[in-house]
Design a protein around this motif. Structure first.
Motif, short mmCIF file in Angstrom:
data_model
loop_
_atom_site.label_atom_id
_atom_site.label_comp_id
_atom_site.label_asym_id
_atom_site.label_seq_id
_atom_site.Cartn_x
_atom_site.Cartn_y
_atom_site.Cartn_z
N SER A 1 -110.87 131.58 -84.27
CA SER A 1 -110.19 132.30 -82.92
C SER A 1 -110.80 131.69 -81.71
CB SER A 1 -110.39 133.81 -82.94
OG SER A 1 -109.57 134.29 -81.80
N GLY A 2 -109.83 130.72 -81.00
CA GLY A 2 -110.27 130.51 -79.78
C GLY A 2 -109.29 130.35 -78.47
N SER A 3 -109.76 130.57 -77.44
CA SER A 3 -109.13 130.20 -76.23
C SER A 3 -109.36 129.62 -75.16
CB SER A 3 -108.58 131.76 -75.92
OG SER A 3 -109.83 132.53 -75.46
N ALA A 4 -108.52 129.35 -74.20
CA ALA A 4 -108.86 128.75 -72.91
C ALA A 4 -107.75 129.21 -72.03
CB ALA A 4 -108.95 127.13 -73.08
N SER B 1 -104.93 122.95 -81.43
CA SER B 1 -103.80 123.56 -80.57
C SER B 1 -103.98 123.08 -79.10
CB SER B 1 -103.74 125.01 -80.61
OG SER B 1 -102.90 125.60 -79.62
N ASP B 2 -102.96 122.80 -78.24
CA ASP B 2 -103.18 122.64 -77.09
C ASP B 2 -102.39 123.41 -76.16
OD1 ASP B 2 -100.76 121.82 -77.51
OD2 ASP B 2 -100.97 119.53 -76.81
N THR B 3 -102.13 124.90 -76.71
CA THR B 3 -101.34 125.76 -76.02
C THR B 3 -102.26 126.67 -75.28
OG1 THR B 3 -101.38 127.12 -78.06
CG2 THR B 3 -99.56 125.72 -77.66
N GLY B 4 -103.62 126.63 -75.27
CA GLY B 4 -104.41 127.72 -74.67
C GLY B 4 -105.15 128.66 -75.56
N SER B 5 -104.51 128.69 -76.93
CA SER B 5 -104.80 129.81 -77.80
C SER B 5 -105.08 129.24 -79.22
CB SER B 5 -103.88 130.82 -77.91
OG SER B 5 -103.99 131.93 -78.69
N PHE B 6 -105.53 129.58 -80.23
CA PHE B 6 -105.66 129.18 -81.68
C PHE B 6 -106.02 130.36 -82.35
CE2 PHE B 6 -107.74 127.06 -85.17
CZ PHE B 6 -106.71 126.31 -85.60
N SER B 7 -105.52 130.31 -83.53
CA SER B 7 -105.88 131.44 -84.52
C SER B 7 -105.60 130.72 -85.87
CB SER B 7 -105.29 132.47 -84.05
OG SER B 7 -105.68 133.79 -85.22
N LEU C 1 -115.69 125.45 -84.73
CA LEU C 1 -114.32 125.38 -83.94
C LEU C 1 -114.93 125.05 -82.29
CD1 LEU C 1 -111.38 126.39 -83.54
CD2 LEU C 1 -112.53 128.74 -83.03
N THR C 2 -114.19 124.27 -81.89
CA THR C 2 -114.51 123.98 -80.32
C THR C 2 -113.19 124.17 -79.38
OG1 THR C 2 -115.90 122.04 -81.10
CG2 THR C 2 -114.96 122.01 -78.97
N ALA C 3 -113.52 124.78 -78.26
CA ALA C 3 -112.56 125.16 -77.37
C ALA C 3 -112.85 124.44 -76.05
CB ALA C 3 -112.39 126.61 -77.05
N GLN C 4 -111.82 123.70 -75.39
CA GLN C 4 -112.21 123.14 -74.13
C GLN C 4 -110.99 123.48 -73.13
OE1 GLN C 4 -112.49 118.97 -74.79
NE2 GLN C 4 -113.49 118.56 -72.83
N ALA C 5 -111.42 123.63 -71.95
CA ALA C 5 -110.49 123.70 -70.78
C ALA C 5 -110.84 122.39 -70.10
CB ALA C 5 -110.68 124.84 -69.96
N ILE C 6 -109.59 121.36 -69.88
CA ILE C 6 -109.97 120.48 -69.20
C ILE C 6 -109.20 120.43 -67.69
CG2 ILE C 6 -109.45 118.02 -69.33
CD1 ILE C 6 -108.90 118.63 -72.33
N TYR C 7 -109.83 119.94 -66.66
CA TYR C 7 -109.28 119.88 -65.63
C TYR C 7 -108.49 118.69 -65.23
CZ TYR C 7 -108.57 120.26 -60.56
OH TYR C 7 -107.73 120.48 -59.39
N ASN C 8 -107.33 118.92 -64.44
CA ASN C 8 -106.68 117.64 -64.23
C ASN C 8 -106.67 117.43 -62.68
OD1 ASN C 8 -104.70 115.71 -63.53
ND2 ASN C 8 -103.07 116.65 -64.98
#
Length: 179
Positions: free
Chosen positions: A104-107, A123-129, A149-156
């Motif tokens: 389970s991951g989220s950004a 997933s690149d939708t901000g959520s993964f399960s 499991l790795t979750a990353q929020a990337i700033y543009n």
């Protein structure tokens, strides 16, 4: 004993957690890299923010109580962050047995994100399960299992010029159940 075998040092006895003399153990690891916005650059134009980056990691040997174990990590950032969680164990087994792994991951809160398991699902939708059952094969010699499991929020930076960047919560968690 349901899956009796002569155990080598450091190896768990398949899915049998009944021993009080040789407790079932695993390693839980977490890591995080956080970059926060701390103001604007002093050069003319102020196109990019100034930032502060912090990194941290930990790993602990844990003892299982019951038939499942888990680890999670969650961080806050106003720019970008990456978190990782891993569960690792070694086993021996006279016959195959199953484990169930729940990821389970989220950004949250704007910008791009990527959430990926160690075996490539993402997933690149901000959520993964994801929940999967894995059959671990018979192993007379100790065998290792590692899930992550790795979750990353990337700033543009093209989305910037908000003076007050949005807060993001980035999290990842794994639960393993011995079947």
């Amino acid at each position: 004993m349901p899956n009796a075998i002569l155990r080598a040092a450091g190896a768990n006895c398949a899915n049998d957690t009944s021993s009080t003399r040789w407790p079932w153990g695993y390693v839980a690891e977490t890591s995080q890299v956080i970059t926060n916005h701390t103001g604007w650059e002093v050069t003319p134009g102020g196109d990019f923010p100034t930032t502060n980056r912090t990194e941290d990691s930990s790993g602990e040997l844990e003892t299982l109580t019951g038939s499942s174990f888990s680890k999670s990590i969650s961080v806050n950032t106003n720019l970008e962050a990456q978190v990782n969680v891993s569960l690792i164990f070694t086993y021996q087994a006279f016959k195959d047995f199953d484990i169930t792994v729940q990821y389970s991951g989220s950004a949250s809160s704007g910008g791009s994100s990527i959430i990926a398991t160690g075996d490539g699902d993402s997933s690149d939708t901000g959520s993964f399960s994801k929940t999967e059952t894995i059959t671990l094969p018979r192993a007379v010699k100790p065998a290792s299992v590692s899930v992550s499991l790795t979750a990353q929020a990337i700033y543009n930076y093209a989305d910037y010029p908000d003076v007050n960047p949005k807060n993001k919560i980035v999290s990842a968690g794994i639960t393993i159940t011995l079947n």
